[in-house]
Design a protein around this motif. Structure first.
Motif, PDB file in Angstrom:
ATOM      1  N   ALA A 295       0.822  -1.221   0.000  1.00 34.48           N
ATOM      2  CA  ALA A 295       0.000   0.000   0.000  1.00 34.48           C
ATOM      3  C   ALA A 295       0.848   1.260   0.000  1.00 34.48           C
ATOM      4  O   ALA A 295       0.486   2.263  -0.636  1.00 34.48           O
ATOM      5  CB  ALA A 295      -0.932  -0.011   1.212  1.00 34.48           C
ATOM      6  N   ALA A 296       1.998   1.225   0.694  1.00 33.30           N
ATOM      7  CA  ALA A 296       2.844   2.415   0.773  1.00 33.30           C
ATOM      8  C   ALA A 296       3.467   2.777  -0.564  1.00 33.30           C
ATOM      9  O   ALA A 296       3.935   3.911  -0.737  1.00 33.30           O
ATOM     10  CB  ALA A 296       3.940   2.198   1.818  1.00 33.30           C
ATOM     11  N   ARG A 297       3.475   1.839  -1.519  1.00 34.67           N
ATOM     12  CA  ARG A 297       4.104   2.093  -2.826  1.00 34.67           C
ATOM     13  C   ARG A 297       3.099   1.873  -3.967  1.00 34.67           C
ATOM     14  O   ARG A 297       3.465   1.519  -5.076  1.00 34.67           O
ATOM     15  CB  ARG A 297       5.329   1.188  -3.000  1.00 34.67           C
ATOM     16  N   LEU A 298       1.819   2.108  -3.658  1.00 31.13           N
ATOM     17  CA  LEU A 298       0.761   1.876  -4.639  1.00 31.13           C
ATOM     18  C   LEU A 298       0.989   2.661  -5.916  1.00 31.13           C
ATOM     19  O   LEU A 298       0.908   2.118  -7.028  1.00 31.13           O
ATOM     20  CB  LEU A 298      -0.595   2.241  -4.027  1.00 31.13           C
ATOM     21  N   ASP A 299       1.278   3.945  -5.809  1.00 29.47           N
ATOM     22  CA  ASP A 299       1.442   4.772  -7.009  1.00 29.47           C
ATOM     23  C   ASP A 299       2.636   4.318  -7.840  1.00 29.47           C
ATOM     24  O   ASP A 299       2.570   4.292  -9.084  1.00 29.47           O
ATOM     25  CB  ASP A 299       1.595   6.238  -6.614  1.00 29.47           C
ATOM     26  N   GLU A 300       3.713   3.945  -7.168  1.00 29.16           N
ATOM     27  CA  GLU A 300       4.919   3.511  -7.886  1.00 29.16           C
ATOM     28  C   GLU A 300       4.644   2.255  -8.716  1.00 29.16           C
ATOM     29  O   GLU A 300       5.013   2.176  -9.901  1.00 29.16           O
ATOM     30  CB  GLU A 300       6.023   3.249  -6.872  1.00 29.16           C
ATOM     31  N   TRP A 301       3.981   1.276  -8.103  1.00 27.32           N
ATOM     32  CA  TRP A 301       3.718   0.040  -8.834  1.00 27.32           C
ATOM     33  C   TRP A 301       2.605   0.210  -9.859  1.00 27.32           C
ATOM     34  O   TRP A 301       2.600  -0.466 -10.897  1.00 27.32           O
ATOM     35  CB  TRP A 301       3.393  -1.083  -7.859  1.00 27.32           C
ATOM     36  N   THR A 302       1.689   1.138  -9.608  1.00 29.21           N
ATOM     37  CA  THR A 302       0.695   1.459 -10.640  1.00 29.21           C
ATOM     38  C   THR A 302       1.387   2.019 -11.871  1.00 29.21           C
ATOM     39  O   THR A 302       1.026   1.685 -13.007  1.00 29.21           O
ATOM     40  CB  THR A 302      -0.338   2.462 -10.102  1.00 29.21           C
ATOM     41  N   ASP A 303       2.401   2.856 -11.659  1.00 33.13           N
ATOM     42  CA  ASP A 303       3.154   3.401 -12.786  1.00 33.13           C
ATOM     43  C   ASP A 303       3.823   2.296 -13.603  1.00 33.13           C
ATOM     44  O   ASP A 303       3.908   2.388 -14.839  1.00 33.13           O
ATOM     45  CB  ASP A 303       4.210   4.391 -12.281  1.00 33.13           C
ATOM     46  N   VAL A 304       4.312   1.251 -12.941  1.00 35.06           N
ATOM     47  CA  VAL A 304       4.917   0.125 -13.664  1.00 35.06           C
ATOM     48  C   VAL A 304       3.881  -0.565 -14.537  1.00 35.06           C
ATOM     49  O   VAL A 304       4.132  -0.876 -15.709  1.00 35.06           O
ATOM     50  CB  VAL A 304       5.550  -0.880 -12.674  1.00 35.06           C
ATOM     51  N   VAL A 306       1.105   0.761 -15.712  1.00 32.87           N
ATOM     52  CA  VAL A 306       0.720   1.684 -16.788  1.00 32.87           C
ATOM     53  C   VAL A 306       1.780   1.698 -17.885  1.00 32.87           C
ATOM     54  O   VAL A 306       1.456   1.632 -19.084  1.00 32.87           O
ATOM     55  CB  VAL A 306       0.494   3.100 -16.228  1.00 32.87           C
ATOM     56  N   ALA A 307       3.044   1.767 -17.508  1.00 32.81           N
ATOM     57  CA  ALA A 307       4.117   1.789 -18.510  1.00 32.81           C
ATOM     58  C   ALA A 307       4.097   0.512 -19.342  1.00 32.81           C
ATOM     59  O   ALA A 307       4.322   0.545 -20.561  1.00 32.81           O
ATOM     60  CB  ALA A 307       5.468   1.958 -17.815  1.00 32.81           C
ATOM     61  N   THR A 308       3.827  -0.613 -18.693  1.00 35.07           N
ATOM     62  CA  THR A 308       3.752  -1.873 -19.431  1.00 35.07           C
ATOM     63  C   THR A 308       2.574  -1.869 -20.389  1.00 35.07           C
ATOM     64  O   THR A 308       2.704  -2.237 -21.560  1.00 35.07           O
ATOM     65  CB  THR A 308       3.632  -3.057 -18.455  1.00 35.07           C
ATOM     66  N   ALA A 309       1.419  -1.426 -19.917  1.00 32.31           N
ATOM     67  CA  ALA A 309       0.227  -1.396 -20.760  1.00 32.31           C
ATOM     68  C   ALA A 309       0.419  -0.499 -21.973  1.00 32.31           C
ATOM     69  O   ALA A 309      -0.045  -0.814 -23.073  1.00 32.31           O
ATOM     70  CB  ALA A 309      -0.976  -0.930 -19.945  1.00 32.31           C
ATOM     71  N   LEU A 366      -8.847  -2.682 -28.478  1.00 24.80           N
ATOM     72  CA  LEU A 366      -9.053  -2.030 -27.193  1.00 24.80           C
ATOM     73  C   LEU A 366      -7.693  -1.713 -26.586  1.00 24.80           C
ATOM     74  O   LEU A 366      -6.802  -2.566 -26.557  1.00 24.80           O
ATOM     75  CB  LEU A 366      -9.826  -2.962 -26.242  1.00 24.80           C
ATOM     76  N   ARG A 367      -7.535  -0.485 -26.125  1.00 28.51           N
ATOM     77  CA  ARG A 367      -6.288  -0.132 -25.445  1.00 28.51           C
ATOM     78  C   ARG A 367      -6.240  -0.801 -24.075  1.00 28.51           C
ATOM     79  O   ARG A 367      -7.225  -0.786 -23.343  1.00 28.51           O
ATOM     80  CB  ARG A 367      -6.178   1.389 -25.288  1.00 28.51           C
ATOM     81  N   PRO A 368      -5.102  -1.421 -23.708  1.00 22.73           N
ATOM     82  CA  PRO A 368      -5.001  -2.067 -22.395  1.00 22.73           C
ATOM     83  C   PRO A 368      -5.350  -1.099 -21.269  1.00 22.73           C
ATOM     84  O   PRO A 368      -4.934   0.062 -21.277  1.00 22.73           O
ATOM     85  CB  PRO A 368      -3.539  -2.495 -22.328  1.00 22.73           C
ATOM     86  N   ALA A 369      -6.111  -1.599 -20.315  1.00 24.53           N
ATOM     87  CA  ALA A 369      -6.615  -0.770 -19.221  1.00 24.53           C
ATOM     88  C   ALA A 369      -5.938  -1.145 -17.915  1.00 24.53           C
ATOM     89  O   ALA A 369      -5.655  -2.323 -17.654  1.00 24.53           O
ATOM     90  CB  ALA A 369      -8.124  -0.945 -19.086  1.00 24.53           C
ATOM     91  N   VAL A 370      -5.699  -0.148 -17.084  1.00 23.40           N
ATOM     92  CA  VAL A 370      -5.169  -0.364 -15.744  1.00 23.40           C
ATOM     93  C   VAL A 370      -6.059   0.370 -14.751  1.00 23.40           C
ATOM     94  O   VAL A 370      -6.252   1.593 -14.858  1.00 23.40           O
ATOM     95  CB  VAL A 370      -3.713   0.133 -15.611  1.00 23.40           C
ATOM     96  N   PHE A 371      -6.608  -0.388 -13.798  1.00 27.24           N
ATOM     97  CA  PHE A 371      -7.353   0.176 -12.667  1.00 27.24           C
ATOM     98  C   PHE A 371      -6.466   0.169 -11.437  1.00 27.24           C
ATOM     99  O   PHE A 371      -5.729  -0.792 -11.191  1.00 27.24           O
ATOM    100  CB  PHE A 371      -8.604  -0.643 -12.367  1.00 27.24           C
TER     101      PHE A 371
END
Length: 486
Positions: A295-304, A306-309, A366-371
């Motif tokens: 949880a403390a690094r949620l944004d960082e791993w979300t960025d990973v 997103v970059a992959t998608a 469809l463009r890959p989606a990340v929630f």
């Protein structure tokens, strides 16, 4: 256009019965144009195919041939397919939208995996004599009988070989039905088996939709159903087979978790998500669609994520530059879009993708989606989407991550990402699933594959996949007869 008006039944290319003469159209998911037509077999044609398989099995010629001679025939068929891998790859790209760059590797890889299955079949003893307190006892491996093999559209050629080759190698006879969306490559498989000299009636091909599949599963002449597809369809098949105690082998849905620990390597996570979530446009039952992160690094791993998608090149799957093709059909794209709407409605944050690319007005793209900022109670975290949709879920500590990973009706695949071998071992041993990977997404064609819970029953691939087409017979012997069973 690839047009077929006959099916292989009893060793002959036969037109279906007149009452089901309307062809089944195969639509390109890239252009929405019809690229092929095949017969839509009805109940009468299915009955003819099962009868042919039953006759071939009961005659005993194929099963008494012995594993080594059967394998030699099947090796010839694989040689014929090897010579046509480029053609098969183009067919798979045309019918399901798999990018050519991946099809060029996947199709030869499927033939190679089938050769390994033949090697395993040759290595399994057909009989084993054991000493017991009751005297010498032979345990025989015998073919299970007539098999109905039904493959899905998301990996048509490789999954066909994973079912057909072990069944034939063990002495079974079968009726093979490909998915109605992707039947074209099945004709090349049938041609190769026929030309190689597989016993007439040992392999039969029928094509069609759900009615054809239901008729095949329900047929009293079928001893075992080997099915890969949705959990919903698997439940129906299990119910039908239970009525006559037919054997079932079901490889069904998944909602696999990628557990990212605090010391994970972002590059390894990105590669695994690219291969194990977004590849094949997310149309993979073992997809790592739930990404569990600290949880403390949620944004960082979300960025990973997103970059992959956003790293994929979306376009015409026949273009060598394309790395992400369309979804297989309009219905499948509509299904995925419905889940994207549900994710928004449930309060998750869509941070990229989830819509059609502007430069591709035709085709089911469809463009890959990340929630992100999702939780495990949402529909996008509970249900199999079968599309390029990632759900990033935060956790507080490892125990909670393990609880979230196992809080699913499915148990097909999963992965852990950490540089700590002890923690990797703990996670791999704890999560309840049929397959698991460490610091990767790996589909190992040399090891058994299958699921627990609502992800299925039984295993394909590996020696266990061969043995799944065997029945065991115990023969209690006398000392004089024992040498005849060695």
């Amino acid at each position: 256009m690839f047009t077929h008006d006959t099916l292989l039944i009893g060793g002959e290319w036969t037109k279906p019965q007149a009452n089901r003469s309307s062809p089944l159209s195969v639509v390109s998911p890239a252009t929405e144009a019809v690229v092929g037509q095949v017969p839509d077999a009805g109940e009468g044609t299915v009955d003819a195919a099962v009868t042919a398989a039953r006759t071939a099995f009961d005659s005993g010629r194929w099963r008494r041939l012995g594993t080594q001679k059967r394998a030699a025939v099947l090796e010839r068929a694989l040689d014929l397919l090897d010579a046509r891998t480029d053609e098969i790859a183009r067919l798979v790209t045309a019918e399901m939208g798999l990018p050519a760059v991946f099809a060029a590797r996947k199709i030869p890889g499927a033939v190679s995996a089938a050769r390994h299955l033949l090697h395993l079949a040759r290595s399994l003893p057909e009989s084993e004599v054991r000493d017991t307190p009751f005297g010498p006892t032979a345990v025989l491996r015998e073919p299970v009988g007539v098999v109905a093999a039904i493959a899905p559209w998301n990996g048509p050629f490789n999954m066909a070989l994973a079912k057909v080759i072990p069944a034939l190698a063990t002495g079974c006879t079968l009726v093979y039905k490909p998915a109605p969306e992707t039947p074209l490559d099945a004709f090349l498989l049938a041609e190769a088996l026929h030309e190689a000299g597989v016993e007439h009636g040992a392999f039969n091909l029928v094509t069609g939709g759900r009615e054809t599949g239901r008729a095949l599963v329900a047929h009293a002449g079928v001893d075992k159903v080997s099915f890969t597809g949705s959990t919903e369809a698997g439940r129906e098949i299990a119910r039908v087979c239970a009525g006559r105690l037919a054997r079932v082998q079901l490889e069904l849905g998944g909602k696999s978790a990628a557990i990212v620990l605090d010391d994970a390597d972002p590059a390894k996570v990105g590669r695994a998500l690219a291969a194990g979530l977004f590849a094949n446009t997310g149309q993979t039952c073992s997809a790592l669609s739930r990404i569990l992160v600290p949880a403390a690094r949620l944004d960082e791993w979300t960025d990973v994520a997103v970059a992959t998608a956003e790293s994929f090149v979306i376009g015409d799957p026949a273009d060598p530059a394309t790395t992400l093709g369309p979804l297989v059909s309009r219905a499948q794209r509509d299904r995925v879009l419905g889940y994207i709407d549900a994710g928004r409605a449930d309060g998750a944050t869509l941070v990229t993708g989830g819509d059609a690319p502007a430069h591709l007005p035709r085709g089911f793209y469809l463009r890959p989606a990340v929630f992100t900022r999702a939780d495990n109670t949402m529909r996008i975290a509970r249900e199999e989407i079968f599309g390029p949709v990632a759900t990033v879920i935060p956790y507080r500590d490892l125990d909670e991550a393990l609880t979230i990973a196992d809080d699913s009706p499915y148990g097909l695949h999963g992965a852990v990402f950490t540089e700590n071998p002890e923690r990797a071992t703990r996670v791999a041993r704890t999560v309840r699933t049929g397959t698991f990977s460490v610091n990767s997404f790996t589909h190992n064609t040399h090891a058994p594959f299958g699921g627990v819970k609502q992800s299925g029953i039984g295993r394909e691939l590996g020696p266990e996949g061969i043995d799944s087409f065997h029945e065991l017979k115990t023969v209690n012997l006398t000392p004089e007869t024992a040498p005849h069973f060695d």
